[in-house]
Design a protein around this motif. Structure first.
Motif, PDB file in Angstrom:
ATOM      1  N   PRO A 377      42.003  45.442  -3.747  1.00 33.20           N
ATOM      2  CA  PRO A 377      41.800  46.765  -4.368  1.00 33.20           C
ATOM      3  C   PRO A 377      41.935  47.894  -3.344  1.00 33.20           C
ATOM      4  O   PRO A 377      40.953  48.507  -2.928  1.00 33.20           O
ATOM      5  CB  PRO A 377      40.387  46.669  -4.933  1.00 33.20           C
ATOM      6  N   ARG A 378      43.158  48.191  -2.953  1.00 31.12           N
ATOM      7  CA  ARG A 378      43.401  49.165  -1.881  1.00 31.12           C
ATOM      8  C   ARG A 378      42.891  50.557  -2.255  1.00 31.12           C
ATOM      9  O   ARG A 378      42.268  51.244  -1.447  1.00 31.12           O
ATOM     10  CB  ARG A 378      44.887  49.200  -1.553  1.00 31.12           C
ATOM     11  N   GLN A 379      43.194  50.996  -3.478  1.00 36.53           N
ATOM     12  CA  GLN A 379      42.766  52.329  -3.895  1.00 36.53           C
ATOM     13  C   GLN A 379      41.242  52.440  -3.915  1.00 36.53           C
ATOM     14  O   GLN A 379      40.669  53.448  -3.488  1.00 36.53           O
ATOM     15  CB  GLN A 379      43.336  52.651  -5.278  1.00 36.53           C
ATOM     16  N   GLN A 380      40.576  51.393  -4.367  1.00 35.38           N
ATOM     17  CA  GLN A 380      39.111  51.403  -4.403  1.00 35.38           C
ATOM     18  C   GLN A 380      38.537  51.499  -2.995  1.00 35.38           C
ATOM     19  O   GLN A 380      37.564  52.233  -2.761  1.00 35.38           O
ATOM     20  CB  GLN A 380      38.600  50.130  -5.090  1.00 35.38           C
ATOM     21  N   THR A 384      36.301  54.647  -1.867  1.00 34.40           N
ATOM     22  CA  THR A 384      34.897  54.343  -1.571  1.00 34.40           C
ATOM     23  C   THR A 384      34.529  54.613  -0.115  1.00 34.40           C
ATOM     24  O   THR A 384      33.463  55.162   0.180  1.00 34.40           O
ATOM     25  CB  THR A 384      34.589  52.871  -1.906  1.00 34.40           C
ATOM     26  N   LEU A 385      35.424  54.241   0.800  1.00 35.41           N
ATOM     27  CA  LEU A 385      35.057  54.242   2.213  1.00 35.41           C
ATOM     28  C   LEU A 385      35.700  55.337   3.043  1.00 35.41           C
ATOM     29  O   LEU A 385      35.148  55.731   4.075  1.00 35.41           O
ATOM     30  CB  LEU A 385      35.405  52.874   2.831  1.00 35.41           C
ATOM     31  N   GLY A 417      59.315  48.026  -2.487  1.00 35.40           N
ATOM     32  CA  GLY A 417      58.657  47.076  -3.386  1.00 35.40           C
ATOM     33  C   GLY A 417      57.149  47.060  -3.289  1.00 35.40           C
ATOM     34  O   GLY A 417      56.489  46.209  -3.910  1.00 35.40           O
ATOM     35  N   SER A 418      56.569  48.002  -2.550  1.00 36.96           N
ATOM     36  CA  SER A 418      55.103  48.037  -2.416  1.00 36.96           C
ATOM     37  C   SER A 418      54.414  48.367  -3.733  1.00 36.96           C
ATOM     38  O   SER A 418      53.211  48.109  -3.882  1.00 36.96           O
ATOM     39  CB  SER A 418      54.701  49.061  -1.349  1.00 36.96           C
ATOM     40  N   ASP A 419      55.172  48.912  -4.694  1.00 33.21           N
ATOM     41  CA  ASP A 419      54.571  49.253  -5.979  1.00 33.21           C
ATOM     42  C   ASP A 419      54.076  48.021  -6.726  1.00 33.21           C
ATOM     43  O   ASP A 419      53.278  48.122  -7.662  1.00 33.21           O
ATOM     44  CB  ASP A 419      55.556  50.054  -6.845  1.00 33.21           C
ATOM     45  N   ALA A 420      54.528  46.829  -6.319  1.00 38.20           N
ATOM     46  CA  ALA A 420      54.050  45.598  -6.948  1.00 38.20           C
ATOM     47  C   ALA A 420      52.557  45.399  -6.702  1.00 38.20           C
ATOM     48  O   ALA A 420      51.896  44.634  -7.419  1.00 38.20           O
ATOM     49  CB  ALA A 420      54.833  44.399  -6.428  1.00 38.20           C
ATOM     50  N   TYR A 421      52.043  46.077  -5.677  1.00 38.08           N
ATOM     51  CA  TYR A 421      50.632  45.936  -5.325  1.00 38.08           C
ATOM     52  C   TYR A 421      49.911  47.281  -5.382  1.00 38.08           C
ATOM     53  O   TYR A 421      48.882  47.469  -4.732  1.00 38.08           O
ATOM     54  CB  TYR A 421      50.509  45.334  -3.925  1.00 38.08           C
ATOM     55  N   ALA A 422      50.454  48.191  -6.175  1.00 35.76           N
ATOM     56  CA  ALA A 422      49.857  49.526  -6.275  1.00 35.76           C
ATOM     57  C   ALA A 422      48.498  49.475  -6.954  1.00 35.76           C
ATOM     58  O   ALA A 422      47.593  50.237  -6.626  1.00 35.76           O
ATOM     59  CB  ALA A 422      50.798  50.462  -7.029  1.00 35.76           C
ATOM     60  N   GLU A 423      48.358  48.582  -7.910  1.00 39.08           N
ATOM     61  CA  GLU A 423      47.098  48.439  -8.638  1.00 39.08           C
ATOM     62  C   GLU A 423      46.681  46.976  -8.652  1.00 39.08           C
ATOM     63  O   GLU A 423      47.518  46.071  -8.546  1.00 39.08           O
ATOM     64  CB  GLU A 423      47.247  48.948 -10.078  1.00 39.08           C
ATOM     65  N   VAL A 424      45.401  46.750  -8.776  1.00 38.23           N
ATOM     66  CA  VAL A 424      44.896  45.383  -8.881  1.00 38.23           C
ATOM     67  C   VAL A 424      45.407  44.764 -10.182  1.00 38.23           C
ATOM     68  O   VAL A 424      45.367  45.379 -11.248  1.00 38.23           O
ATOM     69  CB  VAL A 424      43.351  45.376  -8.859  1.00 38.23           C
ATOM     70  N   ASN A 451      31.336  45.156  12.458  1.00 35.92           N
ATOM     71  CA  ASN A 451      31.900  46.431  12.024  1.00 35.92           C
ATOM     72  C   ASN A 451      31.500  46.685  10.570  1.00 35.92           C
ATOM     73  O   ASN A 451      32.003  46.015   9.665  1.00 35.92           O
ATOM     74  CB  ASN A 451      33.431  46.394  12.166  1.00 35.92           C
ATOM     75  N   PRO A 452      30.597  47.642  10.312  1.00 35.39           N
ATOM     76  CA  PRO A 452      30.102  47.865   8.951  1.00 35.39           C
ATOM     77  C   PRO A 452      31.211  48.165   7.936  1.00 35.39           C
ATOM     78  O   PRO A 452      31.139  47.699   6.794  1.00 35.39           O
ATOM     79  CB  PRO A 452      29.157  49.062   9.111  1.00 35.39           C
ATOM     80  N   ARG A 453      32.226  48.947   8.346  1.00 33.80           N
ATOM     81  CA  ARG A 453      33.281  49.275   7.388  1.00 33.80           C
ATOM     82  C   ARG A 453      34.055  48.023   6.991  1.00 33.80           C
ATOM     83  O   ARG A 453      34.390  47.830   5.816  1.00 33.80           O
ATOM     84  CB  ARG A 453      34.229  50.324   7.975  1.00 33.80           C
ATOM     85  N   ARG A 454      34.330  47.154   7.950  1.00 34.65           N
ATOM     86  CA  ARG A 454      35.044  45.916   7.632  1.00 34.65           C
ATOM     87  C   ARG A 454      34.188  44.997   6.757  1.00 34.65           C
ATOM     88  O   ARG A 454      34.700  44.298   5.880  1.00 34.65           O
ATOM     89  CB  ARG A 454      35.450  45.206   8.921  1.00 34.65           C
ATOM     90  N   VAL A 455      32.906  44.967   7.023  1.00 32.17           N
ATOM     91  CA  VAL A 455      32.009  44.171   6.189  1.00 32.17           C
ATOM     92  C   VAL A 455      32.076  44.660   4.745  1.00 32.17           C
ATOM     93  O   VAL A 455      32.141  43.863   3.797  1.00 32.17           O
ATOM     94  CB  VAL A 455      30.560  44.239   6.724  1.00 32.17           C
ATOM     95  N   ASN A 456      32.089  45.974   4.563  1.00 30.27           N
ATOM     96  CA  ASN A 456      32.182  46.545   3.215  1.00 30.27           C
ATOM     97  C   ASN A 456      33.534  46.256   2.573  1.00 30.27           C
ATOM     98  O   ASN A 456      33.614  45.939   1.380  1.00 30.27           O
ATOM     99  CB  ASN A 456      31.949  48.054   3.268  1.00 30.27           C
ATOM    100  N   GLU A 457      34.599  46.366   3.362  1.00 32.66           N
ATOM    101  CA  GLU A 457      35.938  46.061   2.834  1.00 32.66           C
ATOM    102  C   GLU A 457      36.014  44.608   2.374  1.00 32.66           C
ATOM    103  O   GLU A 457      36.570  44.307   1.309  1.00 32.66           O
ATOM    104  CB  GLU A 457      36.996  46.311   3.906  1.00 32.66           C
ATOM    105  N   PHE A 458      35.489  43.717   3.199  1.00 34.34           N
ATOM    106  CA  PHE A 458      35.499  42.298   2.838  1.00 34.34           C
ATOM    107  C   PHE A 458      34.791  42.078   1.502  1.00 34.34           C
ATOM    108  O   PHE A 458      35.286  41.339   0.634  1.00 34.34           O
ATOM    109  CB  PHE A 458      34.839  41.465   3.932  1.00 34.34           C
ATOM    110  N   ALA A 459      33.639  42.703   1.327  1.00 31.24           N
ATOM    111  CA  ALA A 459      32.867  42.517   0.090  1.00 31.24           C
ATOM    112  C   ALA A 459      33.648  42.999  -1.129  1.00 31.24           C
ATOM    113  O   ALA A 459      33.641  42.344  -2.185  1.00 31.24           O
ATOM    114  CB  ALA A 459      31.536  43.253   0.195  1.00 31.24           C
TER     115      ALA A 459
END
Length: 599
Positions: A377-380, A384-385, A417-424, A451-459
């Motif tokens: 979820p790249r956009q999320q 969020t962060l 072709g990155s638009d294939a992953y534009a949305e979840v 790294n708190p930001r990476r921990v959040n991204e992982f979650a």
């Protein structure tokens, strides 16, 4: 509190941002050293290797220290533009056909132990980074520590293998010529190379490497033996020389052998306490232009960004540039007597997938790679962060090679072709997993556990991917950097690539077999051929065309996904002047010799 914002120079890192001629450094002046002065800065990862040209040591935490202790023929300022360091040495384009470049060490330039820097040091650098002596059929992966990624002690003693490579030096097939006075070497390229100006520099002292490898105390004798081994392809000597180059300079505290911290620049390593700090002191033997004002510079290792803010507030450090979060910015704004500098970095966050030797073995199937990337979820993550920190500048990055805002970025995104992953796309991911015939495949993600930001991204990624049927597990580690190239250590990695220069071929090391940054064993013959073509292409429009084609291949191969450009937040105590961050590594440290105590 004063807030300053960095400009939009980050776009200069994109395709076509090539620098073929630089401006010169200022004329040498008398040392402005303010004796007895000290400054302390914080960095989020501990130093662990004094050779940044190995796949193990190639990390920003190491590069910061190496930059301050061993600058070479040129460096980037914060414009950014290439600056020549003539007080160290000069280089000259001798011929365009064939491409020949000569490098000459300036008079009186010495290592910090008083040994002159000369052609032996240059020749070692070529040998280590050209792959000229490496057996292409030798696989070093079975001799890597699975917990750290470092080369182990059971590495074959008779094997010649330099864990370097890249930067175009593989196009210099023949041993460089040495001048009669021993201060100049001339490199002859087998074909034109567009980034010749930043391809070559000195990394380690030849007399130390050869002395340690061959048991020679006399520096002159050690250098002569090294030159002979390289010129005569003497495997008996080259094998221990290569192994020393690969491993001897990996240390996590002050080594007992002081020769291992010999330097050529404005600072030397004086003290190093494991996982706590490293202290640099002005080099008494340094005579170059980059004379430091501050006598002692301590870099403290503080992984937690909020802890770095607390250290700044308590006076334990004077300069911080932590990975920023909303909490960090708010905490920093509450500290009195601090200038805050905001902007974007040349670093971008991404998820890479292992193509070979992954932990679970699933990602050798493209359908499973595509399925997983559809769940990220790249956009999320950005909303969020990142958006709370820098507002409208926070956007999803949709290119592996072009920076948002750079010339060619929009065209690349439209075609790659990155638009294939534009949305979840959970349903699309489930369909691909069903087609691949797998249920609940495990994906273990490597990231920085501190790294708190990476921990959040992982979650965030874990929650999304699990909805599609993946079993996302935690492979995080405080020593994540050393594990990136370790076979079987993980399935996917979450980290940031930090740009160190403007060379148009810089990404090659990430995507071609044997590249120093190809840590996920990616291989595509078309991509390699395109990078080969790029190396000899001087027209900027053609460079962008080639990079756009490569970008499309990477997305089509489900190499991974890019997420965002790093927001930059630097805090500087008002007792320090001269801190002016660059978007390129080493960011805050690029001009540390200019730092001063405020009057």
């Amino acid at each position: 509190m004063k807030i300053r914002r960095l400009g939009a120079a980050v776009a200069a890192i994109g395709a076509g941002a090539i620098v073929l001629s630089g401006c010169s450094a200022p004329e040498a002046e008398d040392s402005g050293l303010d004796e007895g002065t000290s400054v302390s800065a914080a960095w989020n990862q501990a130093f662990y290797a004094y050779n940044g040209n190995t796949s193990y040591g190639n990390a920003t935490a190491n590069a910061n220290i190496i930059y301050l202790t061993n600058p070479g023929f040129n460096y980037y300022n914060n414009v950014p533009e290439l600056v020549t360091n003539d007080s160290f040495g000069t280089y000259e384009l001798v011929s365009e056909d064939p491409l020949q470049v000569s490098y000459t060490i300036a008079d009186g330039v010495e290592w910090s132990d008083g040994v002159p820097i000369d052609a032996a040091d240059l020749l070692l650098s070529w040998a280590a980074n050209s792959n000229a002596f490496n057996d292409p059929d030798f696989d070093p992966s079975e001799f890597q520590d699975p917990e750290t990624g470092a080369i182990t002690e059971d590495f074959p003693e008779d094997q010649v293998y330099f864990d370097g490579g890249g930067s175009g030096l593989d196009l210099v097939d023949e041993v460089p010529e040495i001048s009669d006075d021993g201060k100049t070497v001339t490199l002859t390229y087998s074909k034109p190379y567009v980034d010749w100006e930043t391809a070559f520099d000195i990394d380690l002292p030849a007399h130390v490497v050869a002395g340690e490898a061959l048991g020679i105390d006399d520096p002159t004798e050690a250098k002569e033996r090294l030159i002979s081994a390289i010129q005569n392809n003497d495997a008996a000597d080259l094998a221990p020389i290569a192994n020393t180059w690969n491993t001897a300079f990996n240390f996590t505290e002050m080594p007992e052998n002081e020769a291992l911290v010999v330097s050529s620049g404005p600072y030397t390593i004086e003290e190093f306490v494991a996982d706590q700090y490293i202290t640099l002191r002005a080099n008494e033997n340094y005579t170059g232009d980059l004379q430091p004002n501050i006598e002692e510079l301590t870099i403290r290792f503080i992984g937690d960004p909020l802890a770095a803010v607390t250290a700044l507030e308590n006076g334990e450090v004077d300069v911080i540039s932590p990975q920023s979060t909303t909490d960090v910015v708010e905490a920093l704004e509450a500290v009195d007597g601090v200038e805050i500098i905001k902007g974007l970095e040349g670093t971008y966050e991404h998820v890479d997938l292992q193509f070979d030797q992954s932990k679970s073995g699933h990602f050798d199937d493209q359908r499973i790679r595509e399925a997983f990337l559809k769940t990220v979820p790249r956009q999320q993550i950005v909303e969020t962060l990142i958006e709370p920190i820098i507002g409208d500048e926070a956007i999803v990055r949709n290119s592996q090679l072009f920076v948002p805002g750079a010339e060619g970025y929009d065209e690349a995104v439209a075609a790659n072709g990155s638009d294939a992953y534009a949305e979840v796309d959970i349903e699309g991911a489930q369909a691909l997993l069903a087609e691949a015939g797998v249920e609940n495949p495990e994906v273990c993600i490597l990231f920085d556990s501190e790294n708190p930001r990476r921990v959040n991204e992982f979650a965030i990624i874990q929650e999304s991917a699990n909805q599609a049927g993946f079993n996302v597990t935690d492979c995080s580690d405080a020593g994540w950097g050393g594990l990136l190239g370790t076979p079987g250590a993980y399935d996917a990695s979450l980290f940031g690539w930090q740009s160190t220069g403007l060379a148009v071929t810089e990404p090659r090391a990430n995507y071609v077999p044997g590249g120093i940054n190809n840590l996920n064993y990616y291989e595509n013959e078309d991509v390699t051929a395109l990078f080969d073509e790029l190396e000899t292409t001087f027209d900027e429009a053609e460079q962008r065309r080639i990079l756009t084609e490569i970008d499309a291949h990477l997305w089509a191969d489900a190499y991974g996904v890019t997420i965002f450009q790093f927001p930059s937040v630097t805090g500087v105590k008002d007792t320090i002047t001269g801190v002016d961050p660059s978007i390129l590594a080493p960011t805050i440290f690029w001009n540390a010799w200019d730092w001063e105590l405020a009057e």
